[in-house]
Structure formats: C-alpha cells, structure tokens
Motif scaffolding. Structure first.
Motif, PDB file in Angstrom:
ATOM      1  N   TYR A  14      58.845  42.627  14.636  1.00  0.00           N
ATOM      2  CA  TYR A  14      58.510  41.206  14.538  1.00  0.00           C
ATOM      3  C   TYR A  14      57.012  41.069  14.678  1.00  0.00           C
ATOM      4  O   TYR A  14      56.431  41.530  15.668  1.00  0.00           O
ATOM      5  N   THR A  16      53.998  38.983  15.562  1.00  0.00           N
ATOM      6  CA  THR A  16      53.682  37.749  16.277  1.00  0.00           C
ATOM      7  C   THR A  16      52.183  37.671  16.504  1.00  0.00           C
ATOM      8  O   THR A  16      51.461  38.653  16.310  1.00  0.00           O
ATOM      9  N   ILE A  21      56.316  43.328  17.838  1.00  0.00           N
ATOM     10  CA  ILE A  21      57.422  43.714  18.701  1.00  0.00           C
ATOM     11  C   ILE A  21      58.342  44.629  17.919  1.00  0.00           C
ATOM     12  O   ILE A  21      58.892  44.243  16.885  1.00  0.00           O
ATOM     13  N   SER A  43      70.352  42.720  27.187  1.00  0.00           N
ATOM     14  CA  SER A  43      69.714  41.626  26.464  1.00  0.00           C
ATOM     15  C   SER A  43      68.311  42.017  26.001  1.00  0.00           C
ATOM     16  O   SER A  43      67.551  42.597  26.769  1.00  0.00           O
ATOM     17  N   GLY A  44      68.015  41.744  24.744  1.00  0.00           N
ATOM     18  CA  GLY A  44      66.674  42.005  24.240  1.00  0.00           C
ATOM     19  C   GLY A  44      66.462  43.401  23.697  1.00  0.00           C
ATOM     20  O   GLY A  44      65.352  43.763  23.334  1.00  0.00           O
ATOM     21  N   CYS A  45      67.529  44.189  23.600  1.00  0.00           N
ATOM     22  CA  CYS A  45      67.343  45.564  23.143  1.00  0.00           C
ATOM     23  C   CYS A  45      67.407  45.677  21.623  1.00  0.00           C
ATOM     24  O   CYS A  45      67.266  46.769  21.080  1.00  0.00           O
ATOM     25  N   GLY A  46      67.629  44.580  20.921  1.00  0.00           N
ATOM     26  CA  GLY A  46      67.580  44.617  19.458  1.00  0.00           C
ATOM     27  C   GLY A  46      68.926  44.592  18.774  1.00  0.00           C
ATOM     28  O   GLY A  46      69.020  44.849  17.568  1.00  0.00           O
ATOM     29  N   LYS A  47      69.980  44.221  19.475  1.00  0.00           N
ATOM     30  CA  LYS A  47      71.322  44.205  18.870  1.00  0.00           C
ATOM     31  C   LYS A  47      71.424  43.150  17.771  1.00  0.00           C
ATOM     32  O   LYS A  47      71.863  43.430  16.653  1.00  0.00           O
ATOM     33  N   SER A  48      71.015  41.915  18.109  1.00  0.00           N
ATOM     34  CA  SER A  48      71.099  40.849  17.107  1.00  0.00           C
ATOM     35  C   SER A  48      70.225  41.165  15.909  1.00  0.00           C
ATOM     36  O   SER A  48      70.575  40.855  14.775  1.00  0.00           O
ATOM     37  N   THR A  49      69.093  41.783  16.181  1.00  0.00           N
ATOM     38  CA  THR A  49      68.188  42.121  15.083  1.00  0.00           C
ATOM     39  C   THR A  49      68.886  43.057  14.099  1.00  0.00           C
ATOM     40  O   THR A  49      68.782  42.884  12.883  1.00  0.00           O
ATOM     41  N   PRO A  59      64.495  36.544  10.611  1.00  0.00           N
ATOM     42  CA  PRO A  59      63.426  35.544  10.534  1.00  0.00           C
ATOM     43  C   PRO A  59      62.280  36.044   9.658  1.00  0.00           C
ATOM     44  O   PRO A  59      62.136  37.253   9.459  1.00  0.00           O
ATOM     45  N   ASN A  61      59.202  36.425  10.087  1.00  0.00           N
ATOM     46  CA  ASN A  61      58.154  37.288  10.635  1.00  0.00           C
ATOM     47  C   ASN A  61      58.647  38.718  10.897  1.00  0.00           C
ATOM     48  O   ASN A  61      57.958  39.497  11.528  1.00  0.00           O
ATOM     49  N   GLU A 178      78.007  39.054  19.622  1.00  0.00           N
ATOM     50  CA  GLU A 178      78.451  38.506  20.899  1.00  0.00           C
ATOM     51  C   GLU A 178      79.323  37.266  20.699  1.00  0.00           C
ATOM     52  O   GLU A 178      78.993  36.187  21.179  1.00  0.00           O
ATOM     53  N   LEU A 276      58.604  45.594  24.648  1.00  0.00           N
ATOM     54  CA  LEU A 276      58.724  46.160  23.308  1.00  0.00           C
ATOM     55  C   LEU A 276      57.392  46.115  22.562  1.00  0.00           C
ATOM     56  O   LEU A 276      57.245  46.673  21.489  1.00  0.00           O
TER      57      LEU A 276
HETATM   58  N1  LIG Z   1      61.688  35.853  15.512  1.00  0.00           N
HETATM   59  C1  LIG Z   1      61.238  36.664  16.467  1.00  0.00           C
HETATM   60  N2  LIG Z   1      59.915  36.802  16.661  1.00  0.00           N
HETATM   61  C2  LIG Z   1      59.435  37.613  17.616  1.00  0.00           C
HETATM   62  N3  LIG Z   1      60.209  38.335  18.422  1.00  0.00           N
HETATM   63  C3  LIG Z   1      61.526  38.262  18.303  1.00  0.00           C
HETATM   64  C4  LIG Z   1      62.120  37.415  17.318  1.00  0.00           C
HETATM   65  N4  LIG Z   1      63.462  37.511  17.410  1.00  0.00           N
HETATM   66  C5  LIG Z   1      63.689  38.395  18.420  1.00  0.00           C
HETATM   67  N5  LIG Z   1      62.544  38.845  18.941  1.00  0.00           N
HETATM   68  C6  LIG Z   1      62.394  39.846  20.032  1.00  0.00           C
HETATM   69  O1  LIG Z   1      62.964  41.036  19.591  1.00  0.00           O
HETATM   70  C7  LIG Z   1      63.646  41.686  20.647  1.00  0.00           C
HETATM   71  C8  LIG Z   1      65.085  41.965  20.251  1.00  0.00           C
HETATM   72  O2  LIG Z   1      65.759  40.746  20.107  1.00  0.00           O
HETATM   73  P1  LIG Z   1      67.303  40.647  19.768  1.00  0.00           P
HETATM   74  O3  LIG Z   1      67.632  39.216  19.627  1.00  0.00           O
HETATM   75  O4  LIG Z   1      67.616  41.536  18.640  1.00  0.00           O
HETATM   76  O5  LIG Z   1      67.946  41.219  21.103  1.00  0.00           O
HETATM   77  P2  LIG Z   1      69.469  41.247  21.554  1.00  0.00           P
HETATM   78  O6  LIG Z   1      69.760  42.647  21.902  1.00  0.00           O
HETATM   79  O7  LIG Z   1      70.326  40.592  20.533  1.00  0.00           O
HETATM   80  O8  LIG Z   1      69.429  40.385  22.875  1.00  0.00           O
HETATM   81  P3  LIG Z   1      70.502  39.334  23.421  1.00  0.00           P
HETATM   82  O9  LIG Z   1      71.550  40.133  24.143  1.00  0.00           O
HETATM   83  O10 LIG Z   1      69.687  38.511  24.381  1.00  0.00           O
HETATM   84  O11 LIG Z   1      71.024  38.566  22.275  1.00  0.00           O
HETATM   85  C9  LIG Z   1      63.521  40.789  21.855  1.00  0.00           C
HETATM   86  O12 LIG Z   1      62.473  41.274  22.661  1.00  0.00           O
HETATM   87  C10 LIG Z   1      63.146  39.462  21.285  1.00  0.00           C
HETATM   88  O13 LIG Z   1      62.329  38.760  22.167  1.00  0.00           O
END
Ligand SMILES: Nc1ncnc2c1ncn2[C@@H]1O[C@H](COP(=O)(O)OP(=O)(O)OP(=O)(O)O)[C@@H](O)[C@H]1O
Ligand SMILES: [Mg+2]
Lengths: 332, 334
Positions: A14, A16, A21, A43-49, A59, A61, A178, A276
């Motif tokens: 990402y 920013t 990141i 949380s925040g380890c990149g699963k949703s990404t 997104p 960016n 989730e 990250l």
């Molecule tokens: N649009 C964005 N711009 C900048 N950073 C982002 C963006 N979306 C996510 N991030 C960052 O990327 C990292 C991974 O995010 P992600 O949503 O993939 O985590 P996750 O494992 O799904 O967490 P959660 O369990 O909270 O859903 C996080 O540090 C988050 O802050």
C-alpha cells in the motif's frame, strides 16, 4: 489443471503518504478444486488484502506483483473487463461486516437482479426471481423477503443474504473474509453451518479468512498461517493441528482456549505485530520468537518443504523429515 | 407522510408571521416611504399629507400593522402604490418567470454538480479532481452579477449570439398561456419558433444562476460521493461484477444524494438570493427584479408581498425536497 487457485510470490504494497506498507510479502499457496483453505493470522497481518487481491478489488493505492492463477489464468495480468466477468460468477466474496455490505437504499431483490444482469444481461425477470428465490430458500431465508430493504434484516440474516448474493450464480470459488467476526456466538455457529453445507453440497472451493483457528477447524482442508504479511506455514489442517511446525503456529494453537489445557487459561502471544512499514531485519517473527537464533536476526528465512508442508522458519533448514522438534509445553 | 407535511406547513406559519413582522418593521424604520419616493423631496407638504392619508400611512404604526396582518390573513396583500394594481395579481404575473429561470438554473446546476462532482470523486487526486476543486472555489467567490455581465459582454455584445435581457423578443410570446412558463406554453401551443426564442433568452440567465449554484453542488457531491465510494457496499458491489459506471451512479451517487438533498433543502433560500441578482442583471421580469424595482419606490405592499411569496416558495420547495428524500431513502418514515 489440478488447482483452482495458485498464488506465486504474491506481493501487495500500500502506497501511503508516509511510507509504503508491505501488507503481503512473497506469499505462495495453492488450492485444489473443492478444497477449503483457512487463512489464519492476527489482525493486520494481510489476510483481507489477500482476499481482495483474489478478486482484484484492492484499494487504488495498492500495488500488486507476482501471480495469482485462477484456473491457470493469471489474474494479476488480466484486463479489467475479463476480471469483472469473473467476479460474482466465478469468484465471489463475502465480507466481515454484513451491516454495511449491502446497499442500504436498494431492495434486496434489485441487488440480486443487478448481480445477475451484470453477467446475463438478457435474462427475464421471472427467471431472475426464480433463481434468487431458490438461493435464498437454500440458505434459510423466505423468498418473500426479496422485497425488503437491508435495514429490515438482523445482522445474521444480512450475512445470509450476503452469502446468497455471493453464490446466486454458482461460483467455483468463494472468498469469505471473517464472515462471522461481527456476529454473536450463536449466529456465528449458524453461519459456519451454512458455509459447511455449501462446501458439502455445492462443489465450491473456499478461502476462509479468520483469526479464529478454532472456529474453522472443522470446515477447512488446508490452513495457511500468516504473520506480518508472510505465509509462515501452509499445509493440511490435521497435520498442522497435530504437529505445528512454525513457532508462531505453535503459539497460536496454544492461545486457542482449549479444553485440553488443564488450567483453561486463555494464553496469548507476548508482544505485538511488527510495523509493516519498517519490519524487523531478518525473520519478522524473531522479536517474539522463543527459539530465535543468530541467523533469524540477519536473514529472512526461505520457505522449506517439511513433512508435505511449507514452513518459513530457519529451524527447518536442511531438515527434510522435520525431525527437529520444538517443545510446545515450554512456550505455553 | 401526510401528517409530516401538515406539521411542516403548520410549523412554517409562525416563521412566515415573524418574517412579515420583520419586513414591516424594517420598511418603516428605513428612511423614506412610498409618497416621498414618488413625489420627491421638493413636493408641497399638503400634497404629501393627503397622499399619506390616502395610503393609510398617517395612522399609528400599530394600527397599520393590525390592518396589514388582518388583510394578509384574508389573502389580501393590498394594492401597489406604484401601479395601484393588486399586489397578488402582479406577483402571479411575475412568478412564472422566476419559476422558469429557477428550474432551468437548477437543471444546469444539478447536471454540472452531479457529473463534475462524482467524476472528481471517482478520479480522486487526479487532474479532473483538481479542476473540479478549482472550479468550485473560483465560481463560489465570483459575484453573480459579475458573471452575468461578463456573459452578456461575451455572448451578447461581442459574439451577438444570445439575447441579454428579458424573456422573449417582441411578438414572441406564446399565444395561449396555460402555465406562464413560456417554454412549456410554446410546446403546448406548438409554436416552435416561440420555444426557440424563449430558450435563447433563458440561456444566459440560467447559465449564470446555474453555474453560481453549481459551485456548492460540485463540492457537496464530490465529498459525499467520495465518502460513499469508500463504503463497504461499494466494494461488495464490485465483488459481484457490477460495472464501474453502475457502482458509481446506482450505488455511490444515489446514497450520496440523500445528505445532499437535505442540505439543498436548507440552502434553497440562499439560492433565491442569487436568483434576485440574476433577474436584475438580465432584466428578467420575475419576482426578484420586481422586488428590487419596488424597493426603489418604497412600494410597501409590493415589497411585503414579494417577501412573503419568496418565503412560501422556500417552504414549498423544502417540503418537496423532503418528499423526494423520503422517496429515495427507504429508512425514512415520517
Ligand atoms: N488502503 C490501505 N492503505 C494503506 N494501508 C492499508 C490499506 N488497507 C490496509 N492497509 C494496511 O495493510 C495491513 C494489512 O491489512 P489487512 O486489512 O489485509 O489485514 P487483516 O489481516 O485483514 O486484518 P484484520 O484482521 O484486522 O481484518 C494493515 O497494516 C493495514 O493497516
Ligand atoms: Mg481483514
């Protein structure tokens, strides 16, 4: 074509204003037809990404590199048009928050219709009603509720509607990010039951994203453990549960409230997920790892194949059989 | 819904009453009255006296106020001191011009606002977005009459392409009046040359007013669409293969319109201020130019009538906007 999905050295960054990141860092995995993969991590380890990149709806960016092969076609390089025709029809996704995932001012009916029409522009309305009613019924919602608006449903019902919308065109792959996190415990189990039925009845592959290893154990075939953008361990669910290789997996398993633990105390992993933006040198897990060695501070470990699994940890360097054993009890 | 509208109407009554009082008081506090305005400062005092008596201006203020309110309650706004015609009749004649101008200006403003605003939001941070932001700041800071005069200069004087004043050329009014809106009446009569003529006359005033109003619209649409584009239902619509144009217009924009409509309802009174200036600049024979014209003559009944008329207009439009809002947003139940 043996796999429905194959990610190869997937990277997502990402961009920013104050630094990049690295949300997904060199992740590779594969998923066979009719298989379910659980992606687990904090949380925040990149699963949703990862989930979003499987449909290429990240997104703006986000910068992606590597490959994601869906039925042997690389989606990273696929033109927008082609990928749009896959979404909803071949690959679908459901999200964490069912309260905001439906358009609040559009009747459920029209959200079904627009989804169907996006792929079959010429379909008759009566046919669309039939298809939508059937899928709603199969998921435990009365078809008469097609006329309703999202605000007329409870959270659990909305998540059912979301699932129905996602599977209305019989996709081959369902990504569930989730799907139960924001629901109360009883509803959580109901939704998991729905997903399990889907897996059994329809020939659907699934990627189930969760931070709760316990909740998905029954339904997944394979598990990928994520830490700070890395896939640190990947393999069959049973072997990972019985014999976790990566120290982080071991800690995760211990931290699950487990009846087998005598003291029944909820264990947790000390320390925090690293930044990250400027991750630690070497293995990103080393600051929290009970087994950290010199090399872990210096070099990022490659992924080793051990016991039919993949582990990203220096402990398994040169060990084909994985004879090196760590003592779970000592770190609990 | 019915009770809601009824409540709104009832609530607007005290508001209009207060407005009536303020206008009445302000007019009497300001120097000058209809008689001095008409006869000039050098008029013989006895003539002034007799005329004041004729208009009832010699009575004590409180009696004047009582008469005024009593008349208005009977729907009588009095007669103009300039033309001696009933004010209500003059307002009725002029209202269609204002309505027509406002409608066309609104169409222009809404079109610019929606397309420019949502494109800017969709292309956030790109050149279109920058242009949209500069446009709305630039237009916002531009006085209405200045823009009007510039357009008159360019398109009327230099290019001689468009008429710069009035609603129609001589002998170019619709034969039969049904609505008083020249464009509509011309269509109903099948007089296409009249329609063309009235459209030509509408271009500059409605563009002037529309562009000025559009600055607020562009900004509102941009920021609200930006907000709804980042919401989960947009991501989820994308995940189902919905086309980008539909994601933008059917989901993001439609949801963004709900707060926009609410703000618009509140801002409508401000927009009418622009309408008054536009009418004056383009000699547009509507209620705005009527008001300005009669202020010069201290035509008390006409001024009071016009102000009440504007107030009623604002009330009706904001109720209409609420109705549209309720129709768009299923969650709203009155
Ligand atoms: N649009 C964005 N711009 C900048 N950073 C982002 C963006 N979306 C996510 N991030 C960052 O990327 C990292 C991974 O995010 P992600 O949503 O993939 O985590 P996750 O494992 O799904 O967490 P959660 O369990 O909270 O859903 C996080 O540090 C988050 O802050
Ligand atoms: Mg997430």
């Amino acid at each position: 074509m043996s796999n429905i999905l194959e990610a190869k050295d997937l990277n997502v960054e990402y961009l920013t204003r104050d630094g990049n990141i690295k949300a997904v860092d060199g992740v590779s995995f594969s998923l066979g037809f009719h298989e379910t993969l659980g992606l687990v991590g904090e949380s925040g380890c990149g699963k949703s990404t990862i989930g979003l990149s499987l449909l290429k709806i990240l997104p703006i960016n986000a910068k992606v590199s590597g490959n994601i092969f869906y039925k042997d076609k690389d989606m990273v390089k696929m033109p927008d048009n082609e990928i749009r025709s896959l979404r909803g029809k071949e690959i679908s996704m459901i999200f964490q928050d069912p309260m905001t995932s439906l358009d609040p001012i559009m009747r459920i009916k029209n959200q079904f219709f627009e989804t169907i029409r996006a792929h079959f522009p010429k379909m008759e309305e009566s046919e669309m009603v039939k298809i939508s009613s059937n899928v709603l019924k199969s998921i435990g919602i009365d078809p008469s509720r097609l006329e309703n608006y999202p605000f007329e449903f409870s959270g659990g019902m909305r998540q059912r509607v979301m699932i129905a919308l996602a599977i209305v065109l019989n996709p081959s792959l369902l990504v569930a990010d989730e799907p139960t996190t924001s629901l109360d415990v009883v509803v959580q189990l109901q939704i998991m039951e729905v997903l399990k039925e889907l897996k059994d009845q329809k020939d659907m592959s699934m990627v189930l994203i969760t931070h709760d290893l316990g909740l998905v154990a029954e339904i997944v075939d394979k598990v990928g453990i994520m830490y700070a953008g890395n896939l640190v361990e990947f393999g069959d669910v049973d072997s990972i549960y019985d014999d976790p290789l990566h120290p982080y997996t071991q800690l995760l398993l211990v931290s699950i409230p487990n009846v087998k633990l005598e003291d029944m105390k909820l264990k947790y992993i000390k320390g925090n997920l690293p930044s990250l933006k400027s991750p630690p040198q070497g293995c990103k897990f080393h600051p929290r790892c009970p087994f950290a060695m010199d090399i872990c501070l210096k070099a990022d470990p490659p992924t080793f194949a051990v016991k039919g699994r993949k582990v990203k940890c220096w402990l398994y360097k040169g060990e084909k059989d994985g004879s090196r054993k760590t003592d779970t009890a000592s770190i609990g | 819904m019915k009770t809601y509208i009824l409540t709104r109407v009832i609530l607007s009554i005290p508001m209009i009453f207060i407005l009536l009082t303020i206008v009445f008081v302000v007019l009497r506090i300001l120097p000058g009255n209809p008689v001095t305005a008409m006869l000039g400062p050098k008029a013989p005092p006895e003539v002034v006296k007799s005329m004041e008596a004729q208009l009832g201006l010699d009575k004590p203020i409180i009696i004047q106020f009582g008469d005024y309110i009593a008349n208005i309650l009977r729907g009588n706004f009095g007669d103009s001191t300039v033309t001696t015609l009933p004010v209500i009749q003059e307002l009725e004649e002029r209202f269609p011009a204002t309505l027509e101008l406002t409608i066309f200006a609104m169409i222009i403003a809404v079109t610019i606002g929606i397309f420019f605003g949502s494109t800017a939001a969709y292309r956030y941070g790109r050149p279109v977005d920058a242009i949209a932001r500069i446009y709305s700041i630039f237009v916002y800071s531009m006085p209405v009459f200045w823009l009007g005069i510039m357009l008159q200069l360019i398109f009327g004087v230099w290019l001689k392409a468009l008429p710069v004043s009035g609603r129609a050329s001589p002998f170019m009014t619709p034969d039969n009046m049904y609505t008083g809106l020249y464009t509509i009446d011309a269509i109903l009569n099948g007089q296409w040359n009249v329609l063309y003529d009235s459209l030509l006359h509408l271009v500059l005033p409605s563009v002037t007013l529309g562009v000025v109003i559009s600055s607020v619209f562009v900004r509102m649409v941009r920021s609200n669409v930006l907000l709804s584009l980042s919401s989960q239902y947009v991501i989820s619509a994308r995940s189902r293969g919905i086309k980008e144009s539909k994601v933008l217009y059917a989901h993001a924009l439609k949801n963004a319109m709900i707060p926009i409509l609410t703000i618009m309802g509140l801002q409508f009174a401000l927009l009418l201020g622009g309408a008054v200036l536009t009418e004056t600049t383009f000699s547009w024979p509507g209620i705005g130019s009527y008001l300005v014209e009669r202020i010069r003559y201290r035509d008390f009944p006409a001024i009071q009538g016009a102000v009440v008329f504007f107030a009623l207009f604002v009330v009706v439009v904001s109720i209409l906007i609420d109705i549209i809002n309720a129709w768009m947003d299923p969650r709203v139940r009155y």
